[in-house]
Design a protein around this motif. Sequence first.
Motif, PDB file in Angstrom:
ATOM      1  N   VAL A 210     -19.345 -33.646 -30.906  1.00  0.00           N
ATOM      2  CA  VAL A 210     -19.306 -33.749 -29.456  1.00  0.00           C
ATOM      3  C   VAL A 210     -19.648 -32.411 -28.796  1.00  0.00           C
ATOM      4  O   VAL A 210     -20.285 -32.353 -27.743  1.00  0.00           O
ATOM      5  N   LYS A 211     -19.217 -31.290 -29.396  1.00  0.00           N
ATOM      6  CA  LYS A 211     -19.457 -29.984 -28.789  1.00  0.00           C
ATOM      7  C   LYS A 211     -20.904 -29.535 -28.963  1.00  0.00           C
ATOM      8  O   LYS A 211     -21.412 -28.727 -28.198  1.00  0.00           O
ATOM      9  N   SER A 212     -21.576 -30.031 -29.952  1.00  0.00           N
ATOM     10  CA  SER A 212     -22.959 -29.634 -30.193  1.00  0.00           C
ATOM     11  C   SER A 212     -23.968 -30.490 -29.449  1.00  0.00           C
ATOM     12  O   SER A 212     -25.173 -30.282 -29.554  1.00  0.00           O
ATOM     13  N   GLY A 213     -23.498 -31.491 -28.713  1.00  0.00           N
ATOM     14  CA  GLY A 213     -24.394 -32.334 -27.915  1.00  0.00           C
ATOM     15  C   GLY A 213     -25.032 -33.465 -28.682  1.00  0.00           C
ATOM     16  O   GLY A 213     -25.924 -34.129 -28.165  1.00  0.00           O
ATOM     17  N   LEU A 288     -12.812 -39.514 -26.129  1.00  0.00           N
ATOM     18  CA  LEU A 288     -14.198 -39.336 -26.572  1.00  0.00           C
ATOM     19  C   LEU A 288     -15.182 -39.587 -25.436  1.00  0.00           C
ATOM     20  O   LEU A 288     -16.216 -38.910 -25.329  1.00  0.00           O
ATOM     21  N   LEU A 289     -14.856 -40.535 -24.545  1.00  0.00           N
ATOM     22  CA  LEU A 289     -15.717 -40.766 -23.382  1.00  0.00           C
ATOM     23  C   LEU A 289     -15.746 -39.555 -22.456  1.00  0.00           C
ATOM     24  O   LEU A 289     -16.801 -39.178 -21.891  1.00  0.00           O
ATOM     25  N   GLU A 290     -14.574 -38.934 -22.277  1.00  0.00           N
ATOM     26  CA  GLU A 290     -14.537 -37.737 -21.432  1.00  0.00           C
ATOM     27  C   GLU A 290     -15.359 -36.617 -22.047  1.00  0.00           C
ATOM     28  O   GLU A 290     -16.126 -35.910 -21.356  1.00  0.00           O
ATOM     29  N   GLU A 291     -15.227 -36.435 -23.368  1.00  0.00           N
ATOM     30  CA  GLU A 291     -16.019 -35.402 -24.033  1.00  0.00           C
ATOM     31  C   GLU A 291     -17.511 -35.717 -23.948  1.00  0.00           C
ATOM     32  O   GLU A 291     -18.347 -34.814 -23.799  1.00  0.00           O
ATOM     33  N   GLN A 292     -17.854 -37.000 -23.998  1.00  0.00           N
ATOM     34  CA  GLN A 292     -19.257 -37.377 -23.884  1.00  0.00           C
ATOM     35  C   GLN A 292     -19.796 -37.053 -22.499  1.00  0.00           C
ATOM     36  O   GLN A 292     -20.918 -36.555 -22.346  1.00  0.00           O
ATOM     37  N   SER A 293     -19.003 -37.367 -21.464  1.00  0.00           N
ATOM     38  CA  SER A 293     -19.457 -37.068 -20.106  1.00  0.00           C
ATOM     39  C   SER A 293     -19.621 -35.552 -19.901  1.00  0.00           C
ATOM     40  O   SER A 293     -20.571 -35.085 -19.245  1.00  0.00           O
ATOM     41  N   GLU A 294     -18.702 -34.755 -20.494  1.00  0.00           N
ATOM     42  CA  GLU A 294     -18.839 -33.302 -20.389  1.00  0.00           C
ATOM     43  C   GLU A 294     -20.106 -32.822 -21.100  1.00  0.00           C
ATOM     44  O   GLU A 294     -20.823 -31.939 -20.610  1.00  0.00           O
ATOM     45  N   ALA A 295     -20.396 -33.450 -22.266  1.00  0.00           N
ATOM     46  CA  ALA A 295     -21.600 -33.062 -22.981  1.00  0.00           C
ATOM     47  C   ALA A 295     -22.851 -33.420 -22.191  1.00  0.00           C
ATOM     48  O   ALA A 295     -23.837 -32.667 -22.181  1.00  0.00           O
ATOM     49  N   LYS A 296     -22.820 -34.575 -21.488  1.00  0.00           N
ATOM     50  CA  LYS A 296     -23.973 -34.927 -20.660  1.00  0.00           C
ATOM     51  C   LYS A 296     -24.190 -33.925 -19.532  1.00  0.00           C
ATOM     52  O   LYS A 296     -25.324 -33.564 -19.201  1.00  0.00           O
ATOM     53  N   VAL A 297     -23.066 -33.503 -18.944  1.00  0.00           N
ATOM     54  CA  VAL A 297     -23.198 -32.520 -17.875  1.00  0.00           C
ATOM     55  C   VAL A 297     -23.743 -31.215 -18.403  1.00  0.00           C
ATOM     56  O   VAL A 297     -24.616 -30.553 -17.797  1.00  0.00           O
ATOM     57  N   MET A 298     -23.260 -30.793 -19.576  1.00  0.00           N
ATOM     58  CA  MET A 298     -23.744 -29.540 -20.157  1.00  0.00           C
ATOM     59  C   MET A 298     -25.207 -29.626 -20.531  1.00  0.00           C
ATOM     60  O   MET A 298     -25.984 -28.672 -20.341  1.00  0.00           O
ATOM     61  N   LEU A 299     -25.631 -30.797 -21.034  1.00  0.00           N
ATOM     62  CA  LEU A 299     -27.037 -30.960 -21.463  1.00  0.00           C
ATOM     63  C   LEU A 299     -27.926 -31.430 -20.333  1.00  0.00           C
ATOM     64  O   LEU A 299     -29.136 -31.639 -20.541  1.00  0.00           O
ATOM     65  N   ASN A 300     -27.335 -31.636 -19.146  1.00  0.00           N
ATOM     66  CA  ASN A 300     -28.095 -32.066 -17.975  1.00  0.00           C
ATOM     67  C   ASN A 300     -28.783 -33.404 -18.219  1.00  0.00           C
ATOM     68  O   ASN A 300     -29.961 -33.620 -17.924  1.00  0.00           O
ATOM     69  N   ILE A 301     -28.017 -34.353 -18.749  1.00  0.00           N
ATOM     70  CA  ILE A 301     -28.532 -35.698 -19.015  1.00  0.00           C
ATOM     71  C   ILE A 301     -28.109 -36.579 -17.862  1.00  0.00           C
ATOM     72  O   ILE A 301     -26.888 -36.710 -17.553  1.00  0.00           O
TER      73      ILE A 301
END
Length: 303
Positions: A210-213, A288-301
């Motif tokens: 999750v942290k690596s996108g 896991l959904l929250e971590e996914q949303s954070e990863a989307k924000v970080m990756l600008n998806i």
Amino acid sequence: MARNEEKAQSMLNRFITLKAEEKKKPKERRPYLASECRDLAEADKWRQQIMREIGRKVAEIQNEGLGEHRLRDLNDEINKLIREKSHWERRIVELGGPNYTKHSAKMTDLEGNIVDVPNPSGRGPGYRYFGAAKKLPGVRELFEKPPELRKRRTRYDIYKRIDASYYGYRDDEDGVLEKVEGPAEERMRAEAVEEWRRVEEVRREARKTVKSGEVVSVVKEVLFEGMEEEVEEEERRNREKLEEEEREREGRREFVAHVPLPDEKEIERMVLEKKKTELLSKYVSEGLLEEQSEAKVMLNIQR
């Protein structure tokens, strides 16, 4: 010489026979009425005499070649002797002797089955048929059984036999169903455990990446496996629905929309997003959904 000796021997034999008959008592005649007899031994003797006469006539009536008239006369004589025998049996009981009527013989048909003796008057032993007299015209029909009419079952008779076994509630008691369902149950349980282990493996991989996108690609690759067919089916239904609405609109007056309506591609995209959301909520935890949303924000998806 031998012939004279034979003649003498024959004469001697006849002489001896004649002397023996002279020494015998005069032949007694059976009383006409059984009530005239006062001695029990005499009554039993007359009954035995009647039994012997009946036996001789029954043996004679077995011959089918005697003719119809002779057979009917013999059968009448036998029935007359049987009635007389019943009178002597009642007289023997009156004199204190045994009751012979309890062990009287039954009448049988041509197949040997015991049948009722025709007795319209209700008195005496009834009229019986013996030997070849059973095959005379008009007599054979008396022994033929009428065909049994099959009675139609009523609704009450049908429902009376219905119990728990009819509905299958007792199928588990015989043990057959357990033998059949046992292997299938074990197979389904093994498949369910295997599916649970696969989902757990996916969740662990998703938490690690999750942290690596990489969570988005992993979730798409594993969870949406086989979703293409469902999406295609949903698209086909939506397409048919739109075509039906289009046909309805052609039959009616033109409808003016005052708000922007989504087109076909937009509807497909919304359906796909809804499916994705349902699958994510089913297989992925809230964390896991929250971590996914954070990863989307970080990756600008944006999707």
